[in-house]
Design an enzyme around this catalytic site. Structure first.
Site, mmCIF file in Angstrom:
data_model
loop_
_atom_site.group_PDB
_atom_site.id
_atom_site.type_symbol
_atom_site.label_atom_id
_atom_site.label_comp_id
_atom_site.label_asym_id
_atom_site.label_seq_id
_atom_site.Cartn_x
_atom_site.Cartn_y
_atom_site.Cartn_z
ATOM 1 N N SER A 299 0.841 -1.197 0.000
ATOM 2 C CA SER A 299 0.000 0.000 0.000
ATOM 3 C C SER A 299 0.871 1.241 0.000
ATOM 4 O O SER A 299 2.044 1.196 0.414
ATOM 5 C CB SER A 299 -0.885 0.011 1.248
ATOM 6 O OG SER A 299 -1.510 1.257 1.447
ATOM 7 N N TYR B 214 0.004 -0.019 10.731
ATOM 8 C CA TYR B 214 -0.319 -0.362 9.349
ATOM 9 C C TYR B 214 0.875 -0.095 8.438
ATOM 10 O O TYR B 214 1.235 -0.936 7.601
ATOM 11 C CB TYR B 214 -1.522 0.451 8.889
ATOM 12 C CG TYR B 214 -1.974 0.148 7.481
ATOM 13 C CD1 TYR B 214 -2.475 -1.101 7.145
ATOM 14 C CD2 TYR B 214 -1.903 1.125 6.490
ATOM 15 C CE1 TYR B 214 -2.896 -1.379 5.853
ATOM 16 C CE2 TYR B 214 -2.327 0.853 5.198
ATOM 17 C CZ TYR B 214 -2.821 -0.405 4.879
ATOM 18 O OH TYR B 214 -3.235 -0.671 3.592
#
Length: 343
Positions: A165, A191
């Site tokens: 990501s 994350y």
């Protein structure tokens, strides 16, 4: 330490941010090939599965809730070539059981797409005490890939795709405190660490697997609202980042990475099947091409700021860090990932 075999620079693939799965799979026949797609019953994973099936592949989707997955995949393609098997990325025994079941078939594994993940989750720990984002997004996939390794080698030309990501820009990995046992927990930092780990894993895996015919890639697919990945994110944050309108409607703007599922999954499908990547590996991709290096970032980068940036952070493609993460992952999981380069 090793030297990556493929430069981190665009190839000029001919595709772009608005390209779709149908465009990148055109002319590619996957008949006779087997794929495993984690997270394959929702969002980008589901679109990846649909595209592989349409191209003739057999696809196996691991799922913690098999009934839910089968319902989500009902009617998606040829049922004779689609199977859902139980597996939980936070349960090492279930990962081993899934891999043992696959290896028992004696079939080669041509495509492994590690797409499942969680984002910005509140601090939770699994039964081992591991922080859930690092454990799910990285360690679970590391174990799965290690256990499926004989089947990948048997394919004589397999690809492993790590769905990372732009969130890797939020943080490097912390090899000294991967589970926030000493430092304060921040869901976005957690994350970011896990997404950086995805990229580093692909880099290290490709270096170890290329002599066995296994190449690995990582990528940012784009941001697609409504996939369920954003369930822990305050909608006000998504509106502030320009991803949702005030009434909650997803904004579509491929140039800013705001895509449909067909556009978002295109980079996954391209990394898994694109002939332009034959002989290449270990690189991070965006918009159906190898991404360039992005501008160096210091400190915390917001979602809105990250969306205006591009490319991969150098800390995410550092071979020394990739080797150290590999060693840490083996130690945490209590396994030896015996590739040809390490056997």
């Amino acid at each position: 330490m090793y030297t990556p075999s493929t430069p981190q620079q665009p190839l000029g693939s001919g595709f772009g941010a608005a390209s779709t799965t149908a465009e990148v799979i055109a002319g590619i026949d996957l008949t006779g090939r087997t794929a495993v797609v984690t997270g394959g019953y929702s969002g980008l994973g589901r679109e990846t599965v649909r595209t592989f099936l349409a191209a003739g592949a057999r696809v196996i989707v691991p799922a913690r809730d098999t009934a839910r997955a089968e319902k989500a995949l009902d009617g998606i393609g040829d049922a004779d070539r689609l199977q859902v098997w139980p597996m939980d990325l936070l349960d090492p025994a279930s990962i081993d059981a899934f891999a043992d079941r696959f290896l028992a078939t004696g079939d080669p594994l041509h495509l492994l797409v590690n797409s499942a993940g969680i984002m910005a989750a509140p601090l939770t720990r699994d039964a081992r005490g591991f922080e859930s984002q690092f454990a799910t997004n990285h360690l679970g996939h590391f174990q799965l890939t290690a256990r499926l390794w004989p089947a990948l080698v048997a394919a004589h030309g397999a690809r492993v795709v790590q769905v990372s990501s732009l969130g890797h820009r939020y943080s490097p990995v912390d090899l000294d405190d991967p589970h926030f046992e000493r430092g304060a927990y921040d869901p976005w930092v957690g994350y970011g660490r896990s997404k950086t780990a995805n990229i580093l894993f692909a880099l290290a895996l490709d270096a170890r697997g290329r002599d066995s015919g296994v190449r690995a890639f990582s990528l940012h697919p784009g941001s697609i609202a409504g996939t369920g990945l954003e369930k822990h994110v305050d909608p006000r944050m998504l509106k502030g980042a320009g991803m949702l309108t005030e009434d909650g409607t997803p904004v579509l703007d491929p140039a800013r990475g705001l895509k449909t599922p067909e556009q978002g999954a295109a980079t996954i499908v391209w990394a898994a099947t694109g002939p332009a990547l034959d002989g290449h590996g270990g690189v991070y991709c965006e918009n159906c091409d190898i991404a360039p290096y992005g501008p160096d970032l210091t400190g915390r980068t917001s979602m809105a700021q990250s969306r205006r940036l591009y490319g991969v952070q150098r800390y995410a493609v550092d071979p020394d860090t990739a080797d150290r993460l590999w060693t840490l992952s083996e130690r945490l999981l209590g396994l030896t990932f015996a590739t040809a380069a390490t056997a």
